[in-house]
Design a protein around this motif. Structure first.
Motif, short mmCIF file in Angstrom:
data_model
loop_
_atom_site.label_atom_id
_atom_site.label_comp_id
_atom_site.label_asym_id
_atom_site.label_seq_id
_atom_site.Cartn_x
_atom_site.Cartn_y
_atom_site.Cartn_z
N VAL A 17 -40.75 31.15 56.29
CA VAL A 17 -41.58 31.69 55.22
C VAL A 17 -40.96 31.17 53.93
O VAL A 17 -39.81 31.47 53.63
CB VAL A 17 -41.61 33.23 55.26
N THR A 18 -41.71 30.37 53.20
CA THR A 18 -41.15 29.66 52.06
C THR A 18 -41.94 29.96 50.78
O THR A 18 -43.14 30.19 50.81
CB THR A 18 -41.15 28.15 52.28
N GLU A 25 -46.75 29.71 45.33
CA GLU A 25 -47.40 29.99 46.61
C GLU A 25 -46.38 30.34 47.68
O GLU A 25 -45.24 29.91 47.62
CB GLU A 25 -48.18 28.76 47.08
N ILE A 26 -46.82 31.12 48.66
CA ILE A 26 -46.02 31.44 49.85
C ILE A 26 -46.67 30.73 51.03
O ILE A 26 -47.87 30.88 51.26
CB ILE A 26 -45.99 32.96 50.12
N TRP A 27 -45.88 29.94 51.76
CA TRP A 27 -46.38 29.20 52.93
C TRP A 27 -45.46 29.44 54.10
O TRP A 27 -44.25 29.65 53.93
CB TRP A 27 -46.40 27.70 52.64
N CYS A 28 -46.01 29.38 55.30
CA CYS A 28 -45.21 29.41 56.53
C CYS A 28 -45.18 27.99 57.07
O CYS A 28 -46.23 27.41 57.33
CB CYS A 28 -45.82 30.36 57.55
N ALA A 29 -43.98 27.45 57.22
CA ALA A 29 -43.82 26.05 57.63
C ALA A 29 -43.05 25.98 58.94
O ALA A 29 -42.01 26.64 59.08
CB ALA A 29 -43.08 25.27 56.55
N PRO A 30 -43.52 25.15 59.90
CA PRO A 30 -42.77 24.99 61.14
C PRO A 30 -41.48 24.22 60.89
O PRO A 30 -41.39 23.39 59.98
CB PRO A 30 -43.73 24.21 62.04
N ASN A 31 -40.49 24.49 61.68
CA ASN A 31 -39.16 23.94 61.51
C ASN A 31 -39.12 22.43 61.24
O ASN A 31 -38.38 21.99 60.36
CB ASN A 31 -38.29 24.30 62.72
N PRO A 32 -39.89 21.58 61.95
CA PRO A 32 -39.81 20.14 61.68
C PRO A 32 -40.25 19.73 60.27
O PRO A 32 -39.94 18.64 59.81
CB PRO A 32 -40.74 19.53 62.72
#
Length: 68
Positions: A17-18, A25-32
């Motif tokens: 969660v970044t 903005e708040i975004w959820c990004a996958p580890n890669p």
């Protein structure tokens, strides 16, 4: 900046969660897709090996032009 991590299980990537400083903005990004920033205090150079994800490239270009 990461403000949390979601771990669905060993079958999935961690989801970070970044918060995007440039836009709020708040975004959820996958580890890669997550990369560390350079930090001269810790002796960490900015990584040039990995390209930013397509969604982030435009934000990074805008942020670079603000500081130029």
């Amino acid at each position: 900046m990461a403000i949390g991590v979601i771990d669905y299980s060993q079958e999935h990537n961690l989801i970070w969660v970044t918060a995007i400083d440039a836009t709020g903005e708040i975004w959820c990004a996958p580890n890669p897709k997550v990369r560390m920033q350079g930090n001269w205090t810790m002796g960490r150079q900015r990584s040039t090996a990995a390209e930013p994800c397509a969604d982030c490239a435009e934000i990074l270009e805008a942020k670079a032009s603000e500081t130029a």
